[in-house]
Design a protein around this motif. Structure first.
Motif, PDB file in Angstrom:
ATOM      1  N   HIS A 166       0.832  -1.196   0.000  1.00 24.38           N
ATOM      2  CA  HIS A 166       0.000   0.000   0.000  1.00 24.38           C
ATOM      3  C   HIS A 166       0.874   1.257   0.000  1.00 24.38           C
ATOM      4  N   ALA A 167       0.648   2.116  -0.974  1.00 23.88           N
ATOM      5  CA  ALA A 167       1.371   3.392  -1.064  1.00 23.88           C
ATOM      6  C   ALA A 167       0.374   4.487  -1.414  1.00 23.88           C
ATOM      7  N   LEU A 168       0.406   5.556  -0.649  1.00 28.92           N
ATOM      8  CA  LEU A 168      -0.518   6.665  -0.857  1.00 28.92           C
ATOM      9  C   LEU A 168       0.259   7.965  -1.059  1.00 28.92           C
ATOM     10  N   PRO A 169       0.183   8.542  -2.255  1.00 26.78           N
ATOM     11  CA  PRO A 169       0.786   9.867  -2.443  1.00 26.78           C
ATOM     12  C   PRO A 169       0.019  10.879  -1.591  1.00 26.78           C
ATOM     13  N   VAL A 170       0.737  11.757  -0.913  1.00 25.79           N
ATOM     14  CA  VAL A 170       0.097  12.765  -0.067  1.00 25.79           C
ATOM     15  C   VAL A 170       0.583  14.152  -0.443  1.00 25.79           C
ATOM     16  N   GLN A 171      -0.266  15.105  -0.198  1.00 26.60           N
ATOM     17  CA  GLN A 171       0.064  16.494  -0.478  1.00 26.60           C
ATOM     18  C   GLN A 171       0.468  17.179   0.816  1.00 26.60           C
ATOM     19  N   ILE A 172       1.617  17.808   0.810  1.00 30.10           N
ATOM     20  CA  ILE A 172       2.045  18.580   1.968  1.00 30.10           C
ATOM     21  C   ILE A 172       1.318  19.913   1.904  1.00 30.10           C
ATOM     22  N   ARG A 173       0.613  20.227   2.983  1.00 26.41           N
ATOM     23  CA  ARG A 173      -0.176  21.459   3.028  1.00 26.41           C
ATOM     24  C   ARG A 173       0.666  22.620   3.564  1.00 26.41           C
ATOM     25  N   PHE A 174       0.250  23.813   3.257  1.00 24.44           N
ATOM     26  CA  PHE A 174       0.972  25.010   3.680  1.00 24.44           C
ATOM     27  C   PHE A 174       1.179  25.023   5.199  1.00 24.44           C
ATOM     28  N   ASP A 177       7.802  15.623  -2.895  1.00 27.27           N
ATOM     29  CA  ASP A 177       6.730  14.762  -3.391  1.00 27.27           C
ATOM     30  C   ASP A 177       6.762  13.517  -2.514  1.00 27.27           C
ATOM     31  N   LEU A 178       5.813  13.403  -1.596  1.00 24.42           N
ATOM     32  CA  LEU A 178       5.864  12.404  -0.538  1.00 24.42           C
ATOM     33  C   LEU A 178       4.858  11.280  -0.747  1.00 24.42           C
ATOM     34  N   ILE A 179       5.282  10.060  -0.420  1.00 22.16           N
ATOM     35  CA  ILE A 179       4.418   8.883  -0.443  1.00 22.16           C
ATOM     36  C   ILE A 179       4.452   8.261   0.954  1.00 22.16           C
ATOM     37  N   ILE A 180       3.278   7.864   1.450  1.00 25.12           N
ATOM     38  CA  ILE A 180       3.205   7.129   2.711  1.00 25.12           C
ATOM     39  C   ILE A 180       2.935   5.663   2.375  1.00 25.12           C
ATOM     40  N   GLU A 181       3.848   4.804   2.781  1.00 20.84           N
ATOM     41  CA  GLU A 181       3.712   3.365   2.568  1.00 20.84           C
ATOM     42  C   GLU A 181       3.244   2.719   3.872  1.00 20.84           C
ATOM     43  N   THR A 182       2.391   1.700   3.768  1.00 22.06           N
ATOM     44  CA  THR A 182       1.806   1.059   4.943  1.00 22.06           C
ATOM     45  C   THR A 182       1.794  -0.450   4.770  1.00 22.06           C
ATOM     46  N   THR A 183       2.140  -1.170   5.835  1.00 20.14           N
ATOM     47  CA  THR A 183       2.044  -2.629   5.855  1.00 20.14           C
ATOM     48  C   THR A 183       1.794  -3.097   7.280  1.00 20.14           C
ATOM     49  N   VAL A 184       1.209  -4.277   7.419  1.00 20.74           N
ATOM     50  CA  VAL A 184       1.058  -4.901   8.728  1.00 20.74           C
ATOM     51  C   VAL A 184       2.268  -5.800   8.944  1.00 20.74           C
ATOM     52  N   ILE A 185       2.951  -5.614  10.076  1.00 22.91           N
ATOM     53  CA  ILE A 185       4.139  -6.420  10.358  1.00 22.91           C
ATOM     54  C   ILE A 185       3.892  -7.441  11.466  1.00 22.91           C
ATOM     55  N   HIS A 186       2.748  -7.352  12.151  1.00 23.79           N
ATOM     56  CA  HIS A 186       2.433  -8.338  13.192  1.00 23.79           C
ATOM     57  C   HIS A 186       0.928  -8.384  13.418  1.00 23.79           C
ATOM     58  N   LEU A 187       0.410  -9.609  13.541  1.00 24.56           N
ATOM     59  CA  LEU A 187      -0.988  -9.850  13.891  1.00 24.56           C
ATOM     60  C   LEU A 187      -1.013 -10.681  15.166  1.00 24.56           C
ATOM     61  N   GLY A 200      11.060  25.868   7.739  1.00 24.35           N
ATOM     62  CA  GLY A 200      10.919  25.504   6.334  1.00 24.35           C
ATOM     63  C   GLY A 200      10.705  24.026   6.087  1.00 24.35           C
ATOM     64  N   HIS A 201      10.592  23.245   7.148  1.00 29.38           N
ATOM     65  CA  HIS A 201      10.341  21.812   6.943  1.00 29.38           C
ATOM     66  C   HIS A 201       9.064  21.399   7.648  1.00 29.38           C
ATOM     67  N   MET A 202       8.598  20.208   7.318  1.00 28.63           N
ATOM     68  CA  MET A 202       7.329  19.728   7.869  1.00 28.63           C
ATOM     69  C   MET A 202       7.467  19.511   9.376  1.00 28.63           C
ATOM     70  N   ASN A 203       6.500  20.034  10.111  1.00 28.90           N
ATOM     71  CA  ASN A 203       6.481  19.901  11.557  1.00 28.90           C
ATOM     72  C   ASN A 203       6.239  18.445  11.940  1.00 28.90           C
ATOM     73  N   ASN A 204       6.854  18.001  13.032  1.00 29.72           N
ATOM     74  CA  ASN A 204       6.747  16.592  13.418  1.00 29.72           C
ATOM     75  C   ASN A 204       5.312  16.142  13.660  1.00 29.72           C
ATOM     76  N   SER A 205       4.444  17.002  14.133  1.00 32.03           N
ATOM     77  CA  SER A 205       3.054  16.601  14.386  1.00 32.03           C
ATOM     78  C   SER A 205       2.272  16.364  13.093  1.00 32.03           C
ATOM     79  N   SER A 206       2.699  16.950  12.004  1.00 34.66           N
ATOM     80  CA  SER A 206       2.005  16.791  10.724  1.00 34.66           C
ATOM     81  C   SER A 206       2.144  15.382  10.161  1.00 34.66           C
TER      82      SER A 206
END
Length: 149
Positions: free
Chosen positions: A9-17, A75-85, A24-30
């Motif tokens: 799973h990969a989701l392209p995301v838009q960095i908002r203003f 241009d950022l992508i968030i990748e997601t996987t399950v590593i433990h059930l 000048g960089h993305m805040n950690n809470s974002s």
């Protein structure tokens, strides 16, 4: 650890203003908002229009490693996987990757717990829930049930 993982799973995301701070960089809470967005997309892809009114999932723990700054122009992508059930919980690994350079910017582990909405208590994850995750990830329950290293 994330280098040898397969992320279906990969989701392209838009960095908002408002994601960018005074440096000048993305805040950690974002990052957590972007991880939540990708988590929602992942769950929709795995479960479709599942009814979450009887059994839900809640976040029990979340940890992030900030490895390199993200800038507004990235241009950022968030990748997601399950590593433990487990019996009542599962662990997601998510990572923020610069699409153009492939540089890993941040990675996050989230422990999610099965939750009974009526009793407000943790519950075992149903077998069909676990099977849907296994099918999506292309792994067996035995593989995903191994203790995390």
């Amino acid at each position: 650890m994330a280098d040898d993982m397969k992320f279906r799973h990969a989701l392209p995301v838009q960095i908002r203003f408002n994601d960018v701070d005074q440096y000048g960089h993305m805040n950690n809470s974002s990052y957590f908002s972007l991880y939540d967005l990708a988590k929602t997309s992942y769950l929709r892809d795995v479960f479709g229009n599942k009814d979450w009114h009887h059994i839900g999932i809640v976040v029990a723990n979340i940890n992030a490693d900030f490895l390199a700054p993200v800038f507004f122009s990235d241009d950022l992508i968030i990748e997601t996987t399950v590593i433990h059930l487990g019996h009542k919980s599962f662990t997601l690994l998510q990572r923020a990757v610069n699409k153009a350079s492939g540089v890993l910017k941040c990675q996050c582990r989230t422990v999610m717990v099965g939750y009974d909405v009526a009793t407000k208590e943790p519950v075992e994850l149903p077998a069909d829930f676990k099977q849907a995750v296994c099918d999506y990830e292309g792994k067996s329950l035995e593989e995903l049930s191994q203790p995390l290293k």
